[in-house]
Design a protein around this motif. Structure first.
Motif, short mmCIF file in Angstrom:
data_model
loop_
_atom_site.label_atom_id
_atom_site.label_comp_id
_atom_site.label_asym_id
_atom_site.label_seq_id
_atom_site.Cartn_x
_atom_site.Cartn_y
_atom_site.Cartn_z
N TYR A 86 0.83 -1.21 0.00
CA TYR A 86 0.00 0.00 0.00
C TYR A 86 0.86 1.25 0.00
O TYR A 86 0.63 2.20 -0.76
N ALA A 87 1.88 1.25 0.89
CA ALA A 87 2.75 2.42 0.96
C ALA A 87 3.55 2.60 -0.32
O ALA A 87 3.81 3.74 -0.75
N THR A 88 3.95 1.53 -0.95
CA THR A 88 4.73 1.63 -2.18
C THR A 88 3.93 2.29 -3.30
O THR A 88 4.49 2.98 -4.16
N TRP A 90 1.04 4.41 -2.74
CA TRP A 90 0.47 5.71 -2.42
C TRP A 90 1.49 6.75 -1.98
O TRP A 90 1.28 7.95 -2.25
N LEU A 91 2.53 6.39 -1.34
CA LEU A 91 3.50 7.40 -0.91
C LEU A 91 4.17 8.11 -2.09
O LEU A 91 4.32 9.34 -2.08
N PRO A 92 4.59 7.41 -3.17
CA PRO A 92 5.09 8.15 -4.34
C PRO A 92 4.03 9.05 -4.97
O PRO A 92 4.35 10.14 -5.46
N ILE A 94 1.59 10.56 -3.36
CA ILE A 94 1.46 11.74 -2.50
C ILE A 94 2.63 12.70 -2.75
O ILE A 94 2.45 13.93 -2.79
N ALA A 95 3.83 12.16 -2.91
CA ALA A 95 4.98 13.01 -3.20
C ALA A 95 4.77 13.76 -4.51
O ALA A 95 5.08 14.97 -4.63
N PRO A 128 7.35 11.88 1.81
CA PRO A 128 6.76 10.55 1.58
C PRO A 128 7.76 9.54 1.03
O PRO A 128 7.71 8.35 1.37
N LEU A 129 8.71 10.00 0.19
CA LEU A 129 9.70 9.06 -0.34
C LEU A 129 10.67 8.62 0.75
O LEU A 129 11.07 7.45 0.80
N ALA A 131 9.88 8.44 3.91
CA ALA A 131 9.09 7.53 4.73
C ALA A 131 8.99 6.15 4.08
O ALA A 131 9.05 5.12 4.77
N LEU A 132 8.86 6.13 2.75
CA LEU A 132 8.80 4.86 2.05
C LEU A 132 10.11 4.08 2.21
O LEU A 132 10.11 2.87 2.46
#
Length: 365
Positions: A86-88, A90-92, A94-95, A128-129, A131-132
């Protein structure tokens, strides 16, 4: 600062409304013994590729406790994998949305960032990156630690591994003793016979000595072949080992080497327990070898008695002047070790009459 737009995160092929179904399916899967073995193989290759011998279980799960540990591992790995997946995704995104908002660009079907367009969003875009990266790296470390905990050997498996290693070491020690006793006896007989034949300078005696050397060497080769067979097929038990019922072969070999052996054998040797009879044969062999090696062709008294729950082995021989006593060599140490392993005792040294004695008592229970 940001609010996700309408959209649903689809977890691969899983029905979004039933996210607990995969976790439920993993329960019976993790209870299969071979699944743990497969998970350990994956953990070795993916989590600890640089470790030669990571601390993981080496056999399928047989105890229920180990099976439930496998279930917990599968559940944890699946949950952590879902979070990272999920983070892989959505975090990019969001960035990207933060960077787009910096220049006043509206992103459709992506998370919308509220607030005025300013340079602050540009500073927040890399977070976000970062954090990823922290999530992936930290997740790998956490996953490795959990794998060592849940896929590592249990207390019972560690004890089984220690017992197996101990059995291997004992087997190696036993094989080394077998080779020492058998080959050492054969070489001693051969050396004594060759020296006696040369000193006698008699064709008849030389012929008898060569016959004894041939028979002793053939028996030693049989013992060597048997031991090598045990090494080649380590899971097969050793068989056809000589026992005290074959003691006549030892006595005749010693007599043929020139020693006057007076033997007294009493008791039902054929009914002795296998380990006692086999180790008793080797003890007697080593004692006679010491007679030939340290005393030469001298009179020797041998007594083998079985009865009243005890096997007694006695060998007495005089020590000619100038000959050293056996001392503390590996042969006497091997006799004491064999006796101790069977719960018996071995006494070696001068007796009251000035002779050298080897006395061994082995319980038959």
């Amino acid at each position: 600062m940001w609010v996700p737009v309408a959209g649903v995160s689809v977890w691969l092929w899983i029905e979004p409304g039933l996210p607990w179904v995969p976790l439920l399916v993993l329960v019976p899967l993790g209870l299969l013994p071979r699944v743990r073995e497969a998970e350990v193989m994956q953990a070795r290759l993916l989590l600890t590729p640089d470790e030669a011998e990571p601390d993981f279980a080496t056999r399928p799960a047989t105890a229920w406790r180990d099976r439930w540990r496998t279930v917990l591992w599968l559940e944890f790995r699946t949950l952590l994998g879902g979070v990272v997946a999920y983070a892989t995704v959505w975090l990019p995104i969001i960035a990207y949305a933060l960077a787009a908002r910096t220049v006043g660009h509206e992103t459709e079907d992506l998370p919308q960032v509220t607030g005025p367009s300013n340079w602050m969003f540009g500073l927040l875009a890399p977070l976000p990156l970062v954090a990823l990266y922290a999530l992936v790296a930290g997740g790998g470390a956490v996953l490795t630690a959990v794998a060592r905990r849940l896929l590592g050997p249990s207390v019972a498996e560690r004890l089984a591994a220690v017992e197996e290693r101990t059995e291997q070491l004992l087997e190696r020690t036993r094989i080394a003793r077998e080779l020492h006793d058998s080959i050492g006896h054969a070489l001693t007989v051969a050396v004594v016979q060759a020296g006696a034949a040369r000193a006698a300078n008699s064709p008849e005696f030389t012929a008898r000595a060569l016959t004894v050397i041939e028979e002793t060497g053939r028996a030693a080769l049989e013992d060597l072949e048997r031991v090598l067979g045990v090494l080649r097929e380590s899971e097969r038990p050793a068989s056809a080992r000589p026992t005290l019922t074959d003691a006549d072969r030892l006595l005749e070999s010693a007599r043929a080497s020139g020693a006057a052996v007076d033997a007294e054998v009493t008791g039902p040797l054929e009914t002795l327990p296998g380990p006692v009879s086999r180790e008793g044969y080797r003890i007697l062999q080593e004692a006679l070898t010491n007679v030939l090696r340290h005393a030469g062709a001298v009179p020797a008294r041998v007594r083998v008695a079985a009865g009243d729950g005890l096997l007694t082995l006695e060998v007495h021989n005089p020590l000619p002047d100038g000959r050293p006593a056996p001392g503390r060599g590996s042969g006497l140490r091997g006799i004491r070790e064999r006796a101790a392993l069977l719960g018996g005792r071995a006494d070696t040294g001068p007796d009251g009459d000035g002779d050298w004695q080897v006395r061994v008592e082995l319980p038959l229970g």
